[in-house]
Design an enzyme around this catalytic site. Sequence first.
Site, PDB file in Angstrom:
ATOM      1  N   TRP A 125       0.848  -1.192   0.000  1.00 25.82           N
ATOM      2  CA  TRP A 125       0.000   0.000   0.000  1.00 25.82           C
ATOM      3  C   TRP A 125       0.886   1.246   0.000  1.00 25.82           C
ATOM      4  CZ3 TRP A 125      -4.749  -0.811  -1.312  1.00 25.82           C
ATOM      5  CH2 TRP A 125      -5.699   0.219  -1.216  1.00 25.82           C
ATOM      6  N   GLU A 184      -1.171   8.072  -3.381  1.00 21.80           N
ATOM      7  CA  GLU A 184      -0.501   7.826  -4.659  1.00 21.80           C
ATOM      8  C   GLU A 184       0.916   8.387  -4.746  1.00 21.80           C
ATOM      9  OE1 GLU A 184      -4.484   7.758  -7.483  1.00 21.80           O
ATOM     10  OE2 GLU A 184      -3.429   9.631  -7.184  1.00 21.80           O
TER      11      GLU A 184
HETATM   12  C1  NOJ Z   1      -6.329   2.944  -4.055  1.00 25.37           C
HETATM   13  C2  NOJ Z   1      -6.419   4.281  -3.378  1.00 25.37           C
HETATM   14  O1  NOJ Z   1      -7.340   4.214  -2.359  1.00 25.37           O
HETATM   15  C3  NOJ Z   1      -6.781   5.335  -4.378  1.00 25.37           C
HETATM   16  O2  NOJ Z   1      -6.820   6.589  -3.747  1.00 25.37           O
HETATM   17  C4  NOJ Z   1      -5.785   5.336  -5.476  1.00 25.37           C
HETATM   18  O3  NOJ Z   1      -6.139   6.298  -6.451  1.00 25.37           O
HETATM   19  C5  NOJ Z   1      -5.699   3.968  -6.112  1.00 25.37           C
HETATM   20  N1  NOJ Z   1      -5.394   2.977  -5.102  1.00 25.37           N
HETATM   21  C6  NOJ Z   1      -4.682   3.940  -7.230  1.00 25.37           C
HETATM   22  O4  NOJ Z   1      -3.387   4.147  -6.718  1.00 25.37           O
END
Ligand code: NOJ
Length: 565
Positions: A125, A184
Amino acid sequence: MLSSSANDYIQREGPLARTGLLANIGPKGSQASGAEPGIVVASPSTSNPNYLYSWTRDSALVFKTIVDYYISSSHKNVSLRILIDDYAHAQTQLQEVDNPSGNITTGGLGEPKFNIDLTAFEGSWGRPQRDGPALRAITLITYVNWLLDNSNTSHANTLWPTIQLDLDYVANDWNKTGFDLWEEISSSSFWTTASQHRALRQGAALAKNLGKEDLNEKYNIQADNALCFLQSYWNPDASYVTSNTGGGRSGIDANSVLASIHTFDPSAGCDAITFQPCSDKALSNLKVYVDSFRSIYAINQGFAENEAVATGRYPEDVYMGGNPWYLATFAVAEQLYESLSVWEAQGSLQITSISLPFFQQFSSDVQTGDYKSNTETYDKLTSEIRAFADGFIAINSRYTPDNGSLAEQYMKDDGKPTSARDLTWSYASAITAFLAHDGIVASPWGAQGLQIQTDSDGHCIANPGPMSEIVFKVEKDTVYGENVFITGSIGQLGNWDPAHAVKLDPKSYPYWSVEMEVPASISFSYKYIIQDQNSGSITWENDPNHELQSSSEGKSMVVTDTWHN
Ligand code: NOJ
Ligand code: NOJ
């Protein structure tokens, strides 16, 4: 026209948003089965995307809404009080959960999300995200301030250690990079810095209230420094906030609009240094932000340049197709309503060269200046701006299904709800925008009267905190034209840059010395260097570096070093 439809929507949607928000909170929420008490599920959606997790950011923002509501209501709802205590308890537990960002002392507080049974989420993440501890501190401080106002000191004291952990994390690490609120980009981020500044400022006041003078000083010093850094995001050429220092985008981002509304302090007027909603910088930024979505969404076609349109996270967004977000569009309305409340309270509005383009949307020949209420210009501008604000509510209204549910996004082509359904944060953003519409303003948090110091180039000067004195002394034979300097790992020693090294005095030659101030009680390293005045050549002393711990505040020390040959 739009104005009445905004009102109708607010009447209808308000109760549905409150119900939708509570449904996503454990243990009793109808959409939150399996969530521990006080745990906010970001959304009940379990696939595409799976949001059945608890984000520290979303949870803190949602509970800030609940705490504010609880505090301000005359009839105190017992089950809400229990829920707030459940939230506080769950967060205390989560602080202790070892996770991929670290443990309670090694950075684990920056972990962005957890499983709803209070275990760590181990998948990859964008971590850490450093806004979480700051936002959580703000929510809990708001609650604790209310407890103290109501003589519940013992309960306040039991919550303090949780708050202090978050504040210490923020005070120590606010200037480190981390992922932005959209998870991001790893860099510095306006929203994060603004939230950290507010948390530290509010935390300092609470620490003082609890008799913790040393923490009051520590948090205020770092609040000064975060506020200083906050100024650096402003892009003077294009008149908006560059929301992230990294990422290679325009930097136009709801990040900055959210920062303005979530650090709104009605007592701070239209101050630009804290980016208050009605400040010239925040209004200019708002126009740039809104305009960036006019041409990229099909549903925004056919609107005049000064009409409300749907807005998203940032124009370059591609997540789930890159669509408008309810919470972003509500945020625009909220910033405008808050501005109107402050102008009304101060009985005037000010137009500067920075905010002029914003105001010209509503009156093309308006000039810079101070406009008192009940002048024609003031009346025209404020009624147009209110209609503009209502327009953003009306846009979200148009794309809200009949049952009032608010997903995360709606499609840019046809306005159909998309991505996570029943997003808790969407509901919270509706609730705060509706309160702002009704002129109900948040409580002050300490932004009033804040100032920054600038140097001759207009750059903000950081607050180094308490200082102590050091005399550096080294014995060195030199030839004519050579001078001894010192440089090292702290700003006072030029951060290892010989061009900013500090010159020593040969008054007791062969001893060279200099007396200077450095931050108290810190460790740092340094070296002596020789610069030849004529050739400019530099000779460094050999390794290892000298290491030193400065003395405590107000004390002085003398170090006599031997040159490392
Ligand atoms: C999941 C995140 O919660 C979201 O904010 C993001 O745009 C996407 N992943 C793509 O990275
Ligand atoms: C994605 C958003 O970008 C992020 O800000 C949020 O925390 C999560 N979704 C959960 O709602």
